[in-house]
Motif scaffolding. Structure first.
Motif, PDB file in Angstrom:
ATOM      1  N   ASP A 162      40.704   7.680  23.665  1.00 28.21           N
ATOM      2  CA  ASP A 162      40.313   8.134  25.011  1.00 28.21           C
ATOM      3  C   ASP A 162      40.077   6.933  25.929  1.00 28.21           C
ATOM      4  O   ASP A 162      40.559   6.905  27.066  1.00 28.21           O
ATOM      5  N   ARG A 207      37.711   8.754  20.081  1.00 27.33           N
ATOM      6  CA  ARG A 207      36.991   8.170  21.224  1.00 27.33           C
ATOM      7  C   ARG A 207      37.650   6.869  21.685  1.00 27.33           C
ATOM      8  O   ARG A 207      37.740   6.597  22.882  1.00 27.33           O
ATOM      9  N   LYS A 227      42.364   5.764  29.106  1.00 28.26           N
ATOM     10  CA  LYS A 227      41.731   5.585  30.423  1.00 28.26           C
ATOM     11  C   LYS A 227      42.036   4.194  30.984  1.00 28.26           C
ATOM     12  O   LYS A 227      42.205   4.019  32.190  1.00 28.26           O
TER      13      LYS A 227
END
Length: 154
Positions: free
Chosen positions: A84, A81, A88
């Motif tokens: 991610d 996570r 981003k």
């Protein structure tokens, strides 16, 4: 905290129990203080710095996710996570691992290197303020040696 089913020789000494409690409290308080310093500077959490540091140290600025997990204190599900969010934010990119089409490299970007530098400008003084200013050099060396001994024997 006592386990009535544990044999007496499995019980820690009162000194070891006290050391454990103080170690956990000190770790929690110092980490919280450093996290607060980063947050006040509108910077990401400390885990981001750890990942960026390990990537910047790695050959080619890239590691496999399991290598990042081994070098940091992040659990695999948390790391996925986090990566991610970092991707981003443009701090890392994932690239195919040529030897295994299912695998990926995590590669630090120029923005990631810049973020690591920005974070260090807050993190370094925070370490000094929350640890270095509370211990003299001899005490810091002693603490580092004790913690190293704990790490070796874990």
């Amino acid at each position: 905290m006592d386990d009535p089913c544990a044999p007496d020789d499995a019980q820690p000494s009162p000194s070891a129990t006290r050391a454990w409690v103080l170690l956990m409290r000190a770790q929690q308080r110092v980490l919280e203080a450093i996290e607060n310093d980063l947050k006040a500077a509108d910077l990401p959490p400390l885990g981001w710095y750890d990942v960026l540091l390990e990537l910047s140290r790695a050959e080619g600025g890239r590691l496999r996710p399991y290598e990042i997990e081994q070098r940091t204190l992040l659990a695999q599900h948390n790391l996925s996570r986090l990566l991610d969010r970092m991707e981003k934010g443009g701090l890392v990119v994932r690239e195919l691992y040529a030897e295994d089409g299912r695998g990926r490299w995590v590669v630090i970007t120029d923005d990631g290197r810049a973020m690591q530098a920005r974070m260090w400008k807050v993190y370094a003084p925070a370490i000094k303020r929350h640890l270095g200013d509370k211990l003299d050099i001899a005490q810091s060396d002693q603490l580092a040696n004790l913690l190293s001994a704990l790490s070796r024997n874990a």
